[in-house]
Write an enzyme that holds these catalytic residues in place. Structure first.
Site, PDB file in Angstrom:
ATOM      1  N   CYS A   1      14.342  10.675  -5.035  1.00 22.97           N
ATOM      2  CA  CYS A   1      13.084  10.383  -5.737  1.00 22.97           C
ATOM      3  C   CYS A   1      13.028   8.998  -6.350  1.00 22.97           C
ATOM      4  O   CYS A   1      11.978   8.569  -6.811  1.00 22.97           O
ATOM      5  CB  CYS A   1      12.827  11.439  -6.806  1.00 22.97           C
ATOM      6  SG  CYS A   1      14.083  11.502  -8.048  1.00 22.97           S
TER       7      CYS A   1
ATOM      8  N   HIS B   1      10.751  20.594  -6.754  1.00 22.40           N
ATOM      9  CA  HIS B   1      10.123  20.094  -5.528  1.00 22.40           C
ATOM     10  C   HIS B   1      10.860  20.638  -4.299  1.00 22.40           C
ATOM     11  O   HIS B   1      12.035  20.998  -4.392  1.00 22.40           O
ATOM     12  CB  HIS B   1      10.247  18.558  -5.464  1.00 22.40           C
ATOM     13  CG  HIS B   1       9.377  17.826  -6.433  1.00 22.40           C
ATOM     14  ND1 HIS B   1       9.873  16.858  -7.273  1.00 22.40           N
ATOM     15  CD2 HIS B   1       8.047  17.891  -6.672  1.00 22.40           C
ATOM     16  CE1 HIS B   1       8.870  16.370  -7.995  1.00 22.40           C
ATOM     17  NE2 HIS B   1       7.758  16.971  -7.653  1.00 22.40           N
TER      18      HIS B   1
HETATM   19  N1  LIG Z   1      10.933  13.787  -6.322  1.00 25.09           N
HETATM   20  C1  LIG Z   1      11.615  14.125  -7.401  1.00 25.09           C
HETATM   21  O1  LIG Z   1      12.626  14.800  -7.336  1.00 25.09           O
HETATM   22  N2  LIG Z   1      11.115  13.755  -8.573  1.00 25.09           N
HETATM   23  C2  LIG Z   1      11.705  14.036  -9.808  1.00 25.09           C
HETATM   24  C3  LIG Z   1      10.679  14.013 -10.893  1.00 25.09           C
HETATM   25  C4  LIG Z   1      11.247  14.327 -12.229  1.00 25.09           C
HETATM   26  C5  LIG Z   1      10.247  14.229 -13.362  1.00 25.09           C
HETATM   27  N3  LIG Z   1      10.917  14.448 -14.598  1.00 25.09           N
HETATM   28  C6  LIG Z   1       9.136  15.234 -13.198  1.00 25.09           C
HETATM   29  O2  LIG Z   1       9.259  16.348 -13.718  1.00 25.09           O
HETATM   30  O3  LIG Z   1       8.115  14.935 -12.594  1.00 25.09           O
END
Ligand SMILES: NC(=O)NCCC[C@H](N)C(=O)O
Length: 258
Positions: free
Chosen positions: A248, A163
């Site tokens: 997140c 991201h």
């Molecule tokens: N905003 C973020 O950094 N989100 C992390 C999401 C990790 C989750 N394992 C994903 O791949 O969607």
């Protein structure tokens, strides 16, 4: 006085099945992750945030990463359509939570995809990362939702990390920080400070000049402390195995009317 409310979501018992894209899969200890999550929530509370738990989504391994499901601008909550189809069932509970808080609700629609982790607000500038999870239609829909409210939406490419906010976040004075090898175009940001660690690129602004950071970036914590910032650290190692970072695990809401 602006409200300080933060949405959080308890880890799913299936957390260990969460998605990994740019890292090798490592075994996740769900018990330890839950302890780390509790300490994270406590750090928010200790710094004046009222934390609001979204109804858990036990069938959704990645639901703890609540930031990806909604983007706030003023009192408008834009419910996302996550780029990974497995994460789309996460949004229903978040929509209910923000509606209860009195937010105006808007949505990203098919064919748009957008993850909240791709959106970085610096004052009224809203940077949006066009990458693996956020597509051009998602960028356009974000623009349509927030520009009428006074936002300036700036799209930036993201190819090296999951991201935009895996690559960059911003200090209280608006300086964007990032670990150069992971940032596509540092020159797109008017003020950019390079930090020595990838995890050092992630800060949550706690208010009162305090920054929340992961314990895994001690050299960056030292650099930022040396620059006069007040750094609070938490260990989020189990979430880092799933490409999660301090940003997140919560959605900070500062401009609610309720
Ligand atoms: N905003 C973020 O950094 N989100 C992390 C999401 C990790 C989750 N394992 C994903 O791949 O969607």
């Amino acid at each position: 006085m602006p409200s300080k409310k933060a949405l959080v979501r308890r880890p799913s018992p299936r957390l260990a099945d969460g998605l990994v894209t740019h890292v090798e899969r490592e075994k996740v200890d769900v018990g330890l992750a839950t302890e780390q999550w509790e300490a994270y929530v406590e750090a928010l509370r200790a710094n004046g945030w009222e934390t609001i738990e979204v109804e858990p989504a036990d069938d959704c391994p990645d639901s703890v990463f609540v930031e990806d499901t909604v983007v706030m601008y003023r009192n408008v909550a834009l419910i996302t359509r996550p780029g990974a189809a497995s994460r789309r069932p996460e949004t229903a509970g978040v929509e209910e939570a923000v509606a209860r808080l009195g937010c105006s609700v808007n949505w990203i629609w098919d064919p748009g995809t957008l993850d909240g982790g791709d959106v970085l607000k610096v004052g009224d500038t809203v940077y949006v990362g066009r990458g693996g999870r956020t597509n051009p239609a998602g960028v356009q829909q974000l623009r349509a939702a927030f520009e009428p409210l006074g936002a300036r939406v700036v799209a930036v490419p993201v190819s090296k990390v999951l991201h935009l906010k895996s690559a960059v976040t911003a200090l209280p004075d608006g300086t964007v920080i990032g670990h150069i090898p992971k940032v596509d175009r540092p020159s797109l940001f008017p003020g950019f400070l390079s930090v020595p660690e990838e995890a050092g690129a992630h800060v949550v602004l706690l208010g009162g000049g305090k920054l929340l950071m992961a314990a895994s970036a001690p050299r960056t914590a030292e650099l930022l402390t040396d620059l006069g910032h007040d750094v609070v650290t938490v260990d989020i190692g189990e979430f880092e195995k799933l490409e999660g970072c301090v940003t997140c695990l919560s959605v900070r809401m500062r401009e609610l009317y309720a």
